[in-house]
Write a protein that holds these residues in place. Structure first.
Motif, short mmCIF file in Angstrom:
data_model
loop_
_atom_site.label_atom_id
_atom_site.label_comp_id
_atom_site.label_asym_id
_atom_site.label_seq_id
_atom_site.Cartn_x
_atom_site.Cartn_y
_atom_site.Cartn_z
N ALA A 204 0.70 -1.24 0.09
CA ALA A 204 -0.09 -0.17 0.05
C ALA A 204 0.84 1.40 -0.10
CB ALA A 204 -1.00 0.07 1.16
N SER A 205 2.08 1.09 0.54
CA SER A 205 2.80 2.28 0.65
C SER A 205 3.66 2.74 -0.67
CB SER A 205 3.92 2.41 1.79
OG SER A 205 4.74 1.38 1.57
N TRP A 206 3.59 1.67 -1.54
CA TRP A 206 4.35 2.04 -2.94
C TRP A 206 3.56 2.58 -4.00
CZ3 TRP A 206 7.46 -2.88 -5.09
CH2 TRP A 206 8.14 -3.47 -3.89
N PRO A 207 4.15 3.39 -4.62
CA PRO A 207 3.51 3.97 -5.87
C PRO A 207 2.79 3.05 -6.65
CG PRO A 207 5.73 4.70 -5.66
CD PRO A 207 5.54 3.87 -4.82
N ALA A 208 1.54 3.18 -6.98
CA ALA A 208 0.65 2.33 -7.59
C ALA A 208 1.16 1.56 -8.77
CB ALA A 208 -0.65 2.86 -8.09
N SER A 209 1.83 2.10 -9.74
CA SER A 209 2.24 1.55 -10.96
C SER A 209 3.35 0.72 -10.65
CB SER A 209 3.25 2.93 -11.82
OG SER A 209 4.10 3.44 -11.25
N GLN A 210 4.32 0.98 -9.54
CA GLN A 210 5.30 0.09 -9.07
C GLN A 210 5.06 -1.05 -8.42
OE1 GLN A 210 8.26 2.32 -6.39
NE2 GLN A 210 9.68 0.27 -6.44
N ALA A 211 3.89 -0.82 -7.84
CA ALA A 211 3.21 -2.02 -6.84
C ALA A 211 2.74 -2.91 -7.93
CB ALA A 211 2.17 -1.71 -6.15
N GLU A 212 1.81 -2.42 -9.08
CA GLU A 212 1.39 -3.31 -10.07
C GLU A 212 2.60 -4.04 -10.93
OE1 GLU A 212 -1.92 -4.23 -10.58
OE2 GLU A 212 -2.19 -3.30 -8.85
N GLN A 213 3.52 -3.28 -11.05
CA GLN A 213 4.55 -3.99 -12.00
C GLN A 213 5.45 -5.03 -11.03
OE1 GLN A 213 7.75 -1.19 -12.92
NE2 GLN A 213 8.94 -2.52 -14.27
N TYR A 214 5.42 -4.87 -9.83
CA TYR A 214 6.00 -5.81 -9.06
C TYR A 214 5.28 -6.97 -8.79
CZ TYR A 214 7.61 -8.26 -4.68
OH TYR A 214 7.88 -9.11 -3.46
N LEU A 215 3.80 -7.05 -8.70
CA LEU A 215 3.03 -7.86 -8.70
C LEU A 215 2.88 -8.70 -10.27
CD1 LEU A 215 -0.13 -6.24 -6.88
CD2 LEU A 215 1.58 -8.01 -5.98
N LYS A 216 2.91 -8.10 -11.26
CA LYS A 216 3.04 -8.80 -12.50
C LYS A 216 4.27 -9.68 -12.72
CE LYS A 216 0.15 -5.51 -14.94
NZ LYS A 216 0.11 -4.60 -16.20
N ALA A 217 5.49 -9.32 -11.90
CA ALA A 217 6.79 -9.86 -11.86
C ALA A 217 6.78 -10.97 -10.96
CB ALA A 217 8.02 -8.94 -11.66
N LEU A 218 5.62 -11.41 -10.44
CA LEU A 218 5.84 -12.47 -9.25
C LEU A 218 6.05 -13.73 -9.98
CD1 LEU A 218 3.23 -11.59 -6.74
CD2 LEU A 218 5.73 -11.61 -6.18
N THR A 219 6.59 -14.82 -9.67
CA THR A 219 7.05 -15.99 -10.22
C THR A 219 7.16 -17.13 -9.22
OG1 THR A 219 8.51 -17.21 -11.75
CG2 THR A 219 9.39 -15.73 -10.43
N LYS A 220 6.54 -18.39 -9.78
CA LYS A 220 6.53 -19.49 -8.83
C LYS A 220 7.96 -19.81 -8.21
CE LYS A 220 4.69 -23.97 -8.31
NZ LYS A 220 4.01 -23.86 -6.90
N ASP A 221 8.75 -19.97 -9.35
CA ASP A 221 10.03 -20.68 -9.25
C ASP A 221 11.31 -19.69 -8.88
OD1 ASP A 221 8.84 -23.25 -9.08
OD2 ASP A 221 8.88 -23.18 -11.36
N GLY A 222 11.19 -18.43 -8.99
CA GLY A 222 12.11 -17.42 -8.85
C GLY A 222 11.77 -16.37 -7.96
N GLN A 223 12.12 -15.31 -8.26
CA GLN A 223 11.79 -14.14 -7.58
C GLN A 223 11.54 -12.87 -8.27
OE1 GLN A 223 15.10 -12.19 -5.15
NE2 GLN A 223 16.59 -13.57 -6.23
N PRO A 224 10.78 -11.93 -7.60
CA PRO A 224 10.09 -12.16 -6.42
C PRO A 224 8.98 -13.30 -6.58
CG PRO A 224 9.26 -10.19 -7.67
CD PRO A 224 10.41 -10.73 -8.46
N THR A 225 8.69 -13.68 -5.53
CA THR A 225 7.74 -14.89 -5.34
C THR A 225 6.61 -14.64 -4.24
OG1 THR A 225 7.24 -17.18 -5.39
CG2 THR A 225 8.98 -16.56 -3.67
N ALA A 226 5.48 -15.29 -4.23
CA ALA A 226 4.46 -15.16 -3.38
C ALA A 226 4.33 -16.31 -2.51
CB ALA A 226 3.19 -14.79 -3.70
N TYR A 227 4.09 -16.23 -1.07
CA TYR A 227 3.73 -17.58 -0.58
C TYR A 227 2.32 -17.72 -0.06
CZ TYR A 227 8.62 -16.72 -0.43
OH TYR A 227 10.23 -16.52 -0.57
N LEU A 228 1.62 -18.50 -0.69
CA LEU A 228 0.06 -18.67 -0.73
C LEU A 228 -0.46 -19.57 0.52
CD1 LEU A 228 -2.49 -17.87 -2.30
CD2 LEU A 228 -2.09 -20.05 -3.52
N PHE A 229 -1.28 -19.04 1.11
CA PHE A 229 -1.78 -19.77 2.28
C PHE A 229 -3.52 -19.86 2.07
CE2 PHE A 229 1.98 -18.23 3.91
CZ PHE A 229 2.46 -19.21 4.95
#
Length: 244
Positions: A204-229
């Motif tokens: 939430a504290s990131w600029p919106a465009s930067q946050a969206e770019q980061y989220l689109k770059a998420l990858t399962k086997d590399g980085q950045p990655t998300a941990y799903l629960f």
């Protein structure tokens, strides 16, 4: 031939016929095979016959251990980490557990917070029953949110952890630990809108465009990655992300 022998009654010196000779040879062969089987069994299993099938090591005379994965036990059930093999936290291995001293076919690969270096040295069964945590004063993950003590112990001391790029943390929902489903990228998170929402809130504290770019770059086997629960009570998905 000696004439004296020729004069003897042939009935007093009977020669074995073909059937008798075959029967005798077959009996000798069976007896010899039985002895060899006994000796072979003793050579292979004699040293470990007193243990359970999962403990037995297959050995050859004059050689070391060939394998110790002849038999493995069913893996314990982990409510907070339902498929640790799929997430990579538990793998097939012939390594001996430093807690129980047995090679049981699987070993834990995730983080261990203890004085002694126990990575790749604990079996899932010693994690599940708490003996590894008790013996080595070990924990396998971190919880930063408030949760009842019995559930905190179940999560941190009775559940296989997972490996992250930064300090791992277990997510809490409905006053209990959520079930860890594994790493996820943008593709895997597409079907989990609540997880997307929790990730956006995290940024939430990131600029919106930067946050969206980061989220689109998420990858399962590399980085950045998300941990799903997933919440074990209401079924809601939650996630957090990191990178180096």
């Amino acid at each position: 031939m000696d004439s004296a022998l020729l004069g003897q009654d042939p009935l007093r010196f009977p020669l074995p016929d073909a059937t008798e000779r075959w029967t005798a040879r077959a009996a000798w062969a069976m007896a010899t095979a039985s002895v060899l089987l006994v000796l072979l069994f003793a050579a292979l299993f004699g040293a470990d016959a007193a243990g359970t099938p999962a403990d037995r090591l297959i050995r050859a005379p004059g050689a070391g251990v060939i394998r110790s994965l002849a038999v493995t036990e069913p893996l314990p059930v982990f409510p907070y980490h339902p498929d640790p093999v799929a997430t990579g936290a538990i793998v097939r291995s012939d390594a001996e557990c430093s807690c129980c001293g047995r090679a049981r076919g699987h070993i834990y690969t995730g983080p261990v917070y203890a004085v002694e270096n126990l990575r790749h040295r604990l079996c899932p069964w010693c994690i599940a029953d708490g003996s590894a945590a008790d013996r080595f004063e070990a924990q396998f993950t971190d919880v930063v949110d408030d949760v009842p003590l019995d559930r905190l112990i179940a999560i941190t001391q009775r559940t296989p952890g997972f490996s992250g790029w930064q300090q791992e943390r277990w997510l809490i929902h409905c006053e209990d630990g959520a079930a860890f489903l594994g790493t996820a990228g943008a593709a895997e998170l597409a079907a989990c809108p609540e997880a997307w929402a929790s990730l956006r809130q995290e940024l939430a504290s990131w600029p919106a465009s930067q946050a969206e770019q980061y989220l689109k770059a998420l990858t399962k086997d590399g980085q950045p990655t998300a941990y799903l629960f997933q919440c074990r009570s209401c079924g809601t998905h939650r996630a957090y992300s990191d990178a180096t």
